[in-house]
Design an enzyme around this catalytic site. Structure first.
Site, PDB file in Angstrom:
ATOM      1  N   ARG A  20      -8.062 -13.672   9.355  1.00 30.29           N
ATOM      2  CA  ARG A  20      -6.926 -14.508   8.653  1.00 30.29           C
ATOM      3  C   ARG A  20      -7.330 -15.411   8.248  1.00 30.29           C
ATOM      4  NH1 ARG A  20      -1.982 -11.467   9.103  1.00 30.29           N
ATOM      5  NH2 ARG A  20      -1.961 -10.493  11.153  1.00 30.29           N
ATOM      6  N   ASP A  47      -5.679  -9.821   8.567  1.00 28.13           N
ATOM      7  CA  ASP A  47      -6.050  -9.204   9.185  1.00 28.13           C
ATOM      8  C   ASP A  47      -6.867  -7.878   9.785  1.00 28.13           C
ATOM      9  OD1 ASP A  47      -3.941  -8.471  12.062  1.00 28.13           O
ATOM     10  OD2 ASP A  47      -3.183  -7.772   9.790  1.00 28.13           O
ATOM     11  N   LYS A  77      -2.297  -2.076  -3.844  1.00 25.17           N
ATOM     12  CA  LYS A  77      -3.277  -1.437  -3.188  1.00 25.17           C
ATOM     13  C   LYS A  77      -2.691   0.863  -3.520  1.00 25.17           C
ATOM     14  CE  LYS A  77      -6.055  -1.311   0.293  1.00 25.17           C
ATOM     15  NZ  LYS A  77      -6.114  -1.112   1.930  1.00 25.17           N
ATOM     16  N   ASP A 113       0.089  -1.345  -0.477  1.00 30.53           N
ATOM     17  CA  ASP A 113      -0.051   0.036   0.162  1.00 30.53           C
ATOM     18  C   ASP A 113       1.193   1.214   0.088  1.00 30.53           C
ATOM     19  OD1 ASP A 113       0.892  -0.209   2.869  1.00 30.53           O
ATOM     20  OD2 ASP A 113      -1.151  -0.694   3.498  1.00 30.53           O
ATOM     21  N   PHE A 144     -10.429  -1.030   3.380  1.00 32.16           N
ATOM     22  CA  PHE A 144     -10.010  -2.399   4.124  1.00 32.16           C
ATOM     23  C   PHE A 144     -10.705  -3.345   4.571  1.00 32.16           C
ATOM     24  CE2 PHE A 144      -9.140  -4.077   8.520  1.00 32.16           C
ATOM     25  CZ  PHE A 144      -7.928  -3.688   8.736  1.00 32.16           C
ATOM     26  N   VAL A 145      -9.263  -4.675   3.650  1.00 34.27           N
ATOM     27  CA  VAL A 145      -9.829  -5.948   3.447  1.00 34.27           C
ATOM     28  C   VAL A 145      -8.972  -6.777   4.588  1.00 34.27           C
ATOM     29  CG1 VAL A 145      -9.980  -5.611   0.945  1.00 34.27           C
ATOM     30  CG2 VAL A 145      -7.866  -6.042   1.942  1.00 34.27           C
TER      31      VAL A 145
END
Length: 187
Positions: free
Chosen positions: A173, A167, A134, A106, A160-161
């Site tokens: 997870r 996690d 990202k 990211d 937010f994945v």
């Protein structure tokens, strides 16, 4: 607690993931065959463990595997400062081709730190295989070492994945897919 109930929507299913991981492994196999020395796949703990495990099962050439741990996030969603290596490699990578296996790129800070670290250890090339990329959050551009390549599983929107190794405070997870977490759970 049903983990699935916390997911707003699924971005990539278990089948999507399996297909893409197999494609990435084929690319790596093609790019490193023939090679005078097996590449070293370095998994970035803890997020990349599922991706790394699936990836190595599909690579059709000799490889070495090791792990490195970098701390930049606490238990929340915001970085707590500059990345620092808290667990280093066991293998000697001097003169070897290294493929850094990341869960997500990211900001680029962690990746830039890791590439510099691997270069300082004498890697002849450093490639990156990231499950998610990202680019909307990129703050630092990274440069690969030698003839390194960038392998990307999926480009991720700025959500937010969780799931498939991702996690929130060490939870989620184990979901077999990647989904968007409901915002009320982390905001």
């Amino acid at each position: 607690m049903a983990l699935d109930d916390d997911i707003e929507r699924v971005l990539w299913t278990e089948q999507d993931i399996s297909k893409r991981v197999s494609e990435l492994a084929s690319q790596i196999t093609d790019d490193f065959t023939p090679s005078s020395s097996p590449p070293v796949l370095v998994g970035v703990a803890t997020g990349a463990f599922l991706f790394l495990a699936d990836l190595v099962k599909h690579i059709k050439l000799p490889i070495f595997v090791d792990f490195i741990r970098v701390e930049s996030y606490g238990s929340g969603t915001q970085s707590n400062g500059a990345p620092k290596i808290s667990f280093d490699l066991k293998l000697d990578i001097q003169g070897k081709h290294v493929i850094l296996v990341e869960d997500i790129v990211d900001t680029g800070r962690t990746l830039s730190c890791l590439i510099a670290h691997l270069e300082s250890k004498g890697a002849s090339s450093v490639s990156v295989c990231s499950f998610l990329d990202k680019p909307a959050r990129r703050k630092v551009q990274f440069e690969l070492v030698g003839k390194g390549k960038f392998y990307r599983g999926f480009e991720c929107p700025d959500y937010f994945v969780v799931g498939y190794g991702f996690d929130l405070a060490e939870l989620y997870r184990n979901l077999p897919y990647v989904g968007v977490l409901k915002p009320e759970l982390y905001l």
